[in-house]
Motif scaffolding. Structure first.
Motif, PDB file in Angstrom:
ATOM      1  N   THR A 152     -12.257  -2.885  41.680  1.00  0.00           N
ATOM      2  CA  THR A 152     -11.430  -1.715  41.366  1.00  0.00           C
ATOM      3  C   THR A 152     -12.251  -0.591  40.745  1.00  0.00           C
ATOM      4  O   THR A 152     -11.788   0.548  40.676  1.00  0.00           O
ATOM      5  CB  THR A 152     -10.284  -2.096  40.415  1.00  0.00           C
ATOM      6  OG1 THR A 152     -10.825  -2.738  39.249  1.00  0.00           O
ATOM      7  CG2 THR A 152      -9.307  -3.043  41.101  1.00  0.00           C
ATOM      8  N   ASP A 153     -13.484  -0.904  40.318  1.00  0.00           N
ATOM      9  CA  ASP A 153     -14.394   0.125  39.804  1.00  0.00           C
ATOM     10  C   ASP A 153     -15.393   0.585  40.859  1.00  0.00           C
ATOM     11  O   ASP A 153     -16.311   1.348  40.572  1.00  0.00           O
ATOM     12  CB  ASP A 153     -15.138  -0.391  38.572  1.00  0.00           C
ATOM     13  CG  ASP A 153     -16.014  -1.615  38.866  1.00  0.00           C
ATOM     14  OD1 ASP A 153     -15.938  -2.148  40.007  1.00  0.00           O
ATOM     15  OD2 ASP A 153     -16.754  -2.050  37.965  1.00  0.00           O
ATOM     16  N   THR A 180     -18.475  -4.129  31.849  1.00  0.00           N
ATOM     17  CA  THR A 180     -17.065  -4.194  32.241  1.00  0.00           C
ATOM     18  C   THR A 180     -16.657  -5.534  32.853  1.00  0.00           C
ATOM     19  O   THR A 180     -15.510  -5.699  33.275  1.00  0.00           O
ATOM     20  CB  THR A 180     -16.770  -3.088  33.264  1.00  0.00           C
ATOM     21  OG1 THR A 180     -17.680  -3.218  34.368  1.00  0.00           O
ATOM     22  CG2 THR A 180     -16.931  -1.714  32.630  1.00  0.00           C
TER      23      THR A 180
END
Length: 246
Positions: A152-153, A180
């Protein structure tokens, strides 16, 4: 001719199960279409590959693969102990490798026993031995098939935003330590992924809609948008990820 993300082929399928089945068919055809020599395939982690592994392990599917000619590698691995629940290799071994007749010496997990930097060098040496050279040659791909996911990043493999491995131009394997996501990681680099006949992205779920749109545009500000291949790039997406309603 090099293919970038702007020229990737997109195949939108009904759901994650359909994406996994299509990937299984591509896995089988990749082996069948190269009738001689070893077929080098880089596996991905994630939920959809787990569905893929379960499909390939089914007797009706497994018997379509000449496992004696398959040589398996990994696109990335979390730097965890062997058998750890977060290990990509542990998942593949449990769901697929323990159930098919692939010779043990043709499965190449990323090592996680010394330091990440040392083990990255060891895995590069493993790839070089399989390739038969220490430098990648245009027109002679390292991999017949590379499977990738999409975070999603915008990350893919363990090529995360802001990591120094994104700038690697020569090494085939690098190290990432994303803030992250959990765990230090080993990952194939852009040059290694580029040395491929076919790259396939597996993208499922409605939380991937924004990043899939950027990936399809070849957005170079996200790591996945910078992927290229000597051969073809295919995106297998479910309708949710493509933003299509059922």
């Amino acid at each position: 001719m090099t293919t970038d993300m702007r020229h990737a082929v997109v195949d939108v399928l009904e759901d994650a199960d359909a994406v996994a089945m299509k990937m299984a068919e591509l896995f089988i055809s990749t082996v069948k279409d190269r009738p001689e020599g070893k077929v080098r395939i880089a596996l991905s982690g994630g939920s959809t590959p787990k569905k893929l592994f379960a499909i390939l392990a089914r007797p009706d599917m497994a018997r379509q693969v000449d496992w004696s000619r398959v040589e398996l590698f990994y696109g990335d691995e979390r730097y965890v102990a062997e058998g750890h629940a977060d290990s990509n290799h542990a998942s593949a071994r449990e769901l697929l490798l323990s159930k098919v007749a692939i010779p043990a010496g043709q499965v190449h997990p990323m090592p996680t026993t010394t330091t990440a930097k040392e083990d990255a060098a060891l895995y590069q040496a493993t790839l070089q031995k399989a390739y038969g050279a220490t430098e990648l040659e245009a027109g002679r791909p390292l991999f017949d098939l590379v499977m990738l996911g999409l975070g999603t990043d915008g990350h893919t493999a363990s090529l995360f935003p802001g990591e120094s491995v994104l700038e690697e131009k020569k090494a085939w394997v690098g190290v990432a330590d994303p803030s992250t996501a959990p765990h230090e990681r080993l990952t194939l680099t852009y040059p290694a992924i580029a040395s491929s006949s076919l790259v396939v992205f597996l993208v499922t779920g409605d939380n991937k809609v924004p990043m899939l749109a950027r990936l399809r545009q070849g957005d170079g500000s996200i790591p996945s948008g910078r992927i290229v291949s000597e051969g073809k790039i295919l995106i297998l997406a479910d309708r949710a990820a493509a933003g299509e309603r059922s």
